[in-house]
Design a protein around this motif. Sequence first.
Motif, PDB file in Angstrom:
ATOM      1  N   LYS A   5       0.688  -1.468  -0.318  1.00 57.76           N
ATOM      2  CA  LYS A   5      -0.060   0.037   0.160  1.00 57.76           C
ATOM      3  C   LYS A   5       0.945   1.761   0.022  1.00 57.76           C
ATOM      4  O   LYS A   5       1.820   1.233  -0.107  1.00 57.76           O
ATOM      5  N   ALA A   6       0.497   2.838  -0.444  1.00 57.07           N
ATOM      6  CA  ALA A   6       1.031   3.621  -0.630  1.00 57.07           C
ATOM      7  C   ALA A   6       1.253   4.311   0.864  1.00 57.07           C
ATOM      8  O   ALA A   6       1.422   5.190   0.906  1.00 57.07           O
ATOM      9  N   TYR A   7      -0.055   3.856   0.906  1.00 56.40           N
ATOM     10  CA  TYR A   7      -0.262   4.725   2.448  1.00 56.40           C
ATOM     11  C   TYR A   7      -1.284   4.110   3.622  1.00 56.40           C
ATOM     12  O   TYR A   7      -1.524   3.119   3.378  1.00 56.40           O
ATOM     13  N   LEU A   8       0.032   4.214   5.136  1.00 57.11           N
ATOM     14  CA  LEU A   8      -0.340   3.307   6.376  1.00 57.11           C
ATOM     15  C   LEU A   8      -1.128   3.810   7.246  1.00 57.11           C
ATOM     16  O   LEU A   8      -0.748   5.760   7.075  1.00 57.11           O
ATOM     17  N   LYS A   9      -2.365   3.175   7.488  1.00 59.22           N
ATOM     18  CA  LYS A   9      -2.672   4.342   8.753  1.00 59.22           C
ATOM     19  C   LYS A   9      -1.644   4.076  10.054  1.00 59.22           C
ATOM     20  O   LYS A   9      -0.568   2.973  10.151  1.00 59.22           O
ATOM     21  N   LEU A  33       7.702  13.030  11.888  1.00 62.42           N
ATOM     22  CA  LEU A  33       7.048  12.036  10.820  1.00 62.42           C
ATOM     23  C   LEU A  33       5.818  12.439   9.622  1.00 62.42           C
ATOM     24  O   LEU A  33       4.832  13.064  10.686  1.00 62.42           O
ATOM     25  N   PRO A  34       5.673  12.575   8.561  1.00 62.34           N
ATOM     26  CA  PRO A  34       4.652  13.183   8.298  1.00 62.34           C
ATOM     27  C   PRO A  34       4.130  12.718   7.931  1.00 62.34           C
ATOM     28  O   PRO A  34       4.223  11.399   7.735  1.00 62.34           O
ATOM     29  N   ALA A  35       2.924  12.795   7.272  1.00 60.65           N
ATOM     30  CA  ALA A  35       1.630  12.618   7.597  1.00 60.65           C
ATOM     31  C   ALA A  35       0.251  13.224   7.238  1.00 60.65           C
ATOM     32  O   ALA A  35       0.958  14.486   7.610  1.00 60.65           O
ATOM     33  N   PHE A  36      -0.485  12.551   6.794  1.00 63.25           N
ATOM     34  CA  PHE A  36      -2.001  13.477   6.011  1.00 63.25           C
ATOM     35  C   PHE A  36      -2.491  13.048   7.331  1.00 63.25           C
ATOM     36  O   PHE A  36      -3.177  12.521   7.708  1.00 63.25           O
ATOM     37  N   ASP A  37      -3.621  14.752   7.699  1.00 62.29           N
ATOM     38  CA  ASP A  37      -4.540  14.865   8.645  1.00 62.29           C
ATOM     39  C   ASP A  37      -5.655  14.249   8.193  1.00 62.29           C
ATOM     40  O   ASP A  37      -6.242  14.984   7.401  1.00 62.29           O
ATOM     41  N   ILE A  38      -6.527  13.211   7.980  1.00 62.00           N
ATOM     42  CA  ILE A  38      -7.758  12.984   7.658  1.00 62.00           C
ATOM     43  C   ILE A  38      -8.830  13.227   7.915  1.00 62.00           C
ATOM     44  O   ILE A  38      -9.765  12.681   7.775  1.00 62.00           O
ATOM     45  N   SER A  40     -10.860  14.055  11.814  1.00 65.59           N
ATOM     46  CA  SER A  40     -11.381  12.784  13.221  1.00 65.59           C
ATOM     47  C   SER A  40     -10.488  12.475  13.860  1.00 65.59           C
ATOM     48  O   SER A  40     -10.371  10.914  14.238  1.00 65.59           O
ATOM     49  N   GLY A  41      -8.810  13.273  13.707  1.00 65.62           N
ATOM     50  CA  GLY A  41      -7.883  12.437  14.561  1.00 65.62           C
ATOM     51  C   GLY A  41      -7.374  11.028  14.167  1.00 65.62           C
ATOM     52  O   GLY A  41      -6.890  10.720  13.952  1.00 65.62           O
ATOM     53  N   SER A  42      -7.839  11.242  12.525  1.00 56.46           N
ATOM     54  CA  SER A  42      -6.812   9.588  11.743  1.00 56.46           C
ATOM     55  C   SER A  42      -6.129  10.296  11.120  1.00 56.46           C
ATOM     56  O   SER A  42      -5.846  11.967  10.526  1.00 56.46           O
ATOM     57  N   PHE A  43      -4.794   9.617  10.889  1.00 56.01           N
ATOM     58  CA  PHE A  43      -4.310  10.417  10.088  1.00 56.01           C
ATOM     59  C   PHE A  43      -3.435   8.881   8.943  1.00 56.01           C
ATOM     60  O   PHE A  43      -3.841   7.500   8.652  1.00 56.01           O
ATOM     61  N   LEU A  44      -2.348   9.052   7.867  1.00 54.95           N
ATOM     62  CA  LEU A  44      -2.713   8.736   6.817  1.00 54.95           C
ATOM     63  C   LEU A  44      -0.963   8.959   6.297  1.00 54.95           C
ATOM     64  O   LEU A  44      -0.099  10.332   6.374  1.00 54.95           O
ATOM     65  N   VAL A  45       0.298   7.569   6.660  1.00 54.06           N
ATOM     66  CA  VAL A  45       1.347   7.936   6.111  1.00 54.06           C
ATOM     67  C   VAL A  45       1.558   7.455   4.877  1.00 54.06           C
ATOM     68  O   VAL A  45       1.533   5.510   4.597  1.00 54.06           O
ATOM     69  N   SER A  46       2.485   8.338   3.893  1.00 54.64           N
ATOM     70  CA  SER A  46       3.249   7.403   3.097  1.00 54.64           C
ATOM     71  C   SER A  46       4.007   7.088   3.227  1.00 54.64           C
ATOM     72  O   SER A  46       5.027   7.535   4.378  1.00 54.64           O
ATOM     73  N   ARG A  47       4.215   5.491   2.625  1.00 58.21           N
ATOM     74  CA  ARG A  47       4.812   4.862   2.787  1.00 58.21           C
ATOM     75  C   ARG A  47       6.563   5.212   2.104  1.00 58.21           C
ATOM     76  O   ARG A  47       7.763   4.969   2.615  1.00 58.21           O
ATOM     77  N   GLU A  48       6.393   6.179   1.125  1.00 56.99           N
ATOM     78  CA  GLU A  48       8.103   6.317   0.669  1.00 56.99           C
ATOM     79  C   GLU A  48       7.767   7.602   1.193  1.00 56.99           C
ATOM     80  O   GLU A  48      10.244   7.372   1.869  1.00 56.99           O
ATOM     81  N   GLU A  49       7.011   8.114   2.520  1.00 56.93           N
ATOM     82  CA  GLU A  49       8.144   8.981   3.025  1.00 56.93           C
ATOM     83  C   GLU A  49       8.103   8.682   4.274  1.00 56.93           C
ATOM     84  O   GLU A  49       9.688   9.247   4.871  1.00 56.93           O
TER      85      GLU A  49
END
Length: 65
Positions: A5-9, A33-38, A40-49
């Motif tokens: 997966k490109a993005y991880l929880k 650690l770079p993450a996307f705030d999506i 409600s307190g949820s984040f996604l982390v790019s595997r590459e980043e």
Amino acid sequence: MNTEKAYLKPSEVARELGISPVTVFRMIREHGLPAFDIGSGSFLVSREELMEWLESRRVTNAPKK
């Protein structure tokens, strides 16, 4: 074909690194650690980043105890 997966929880990051999800959230909030705030307190982390971030913290000359 790459099936990773490109993005991880945060829980998936934790499982892959063998650490707790709480530690992953701490890495996001306090250690950059770079993450996307999506929302409600949820984040996604790019595997590459994630891999780039880990590589930037590589210790080559660990202090002796």
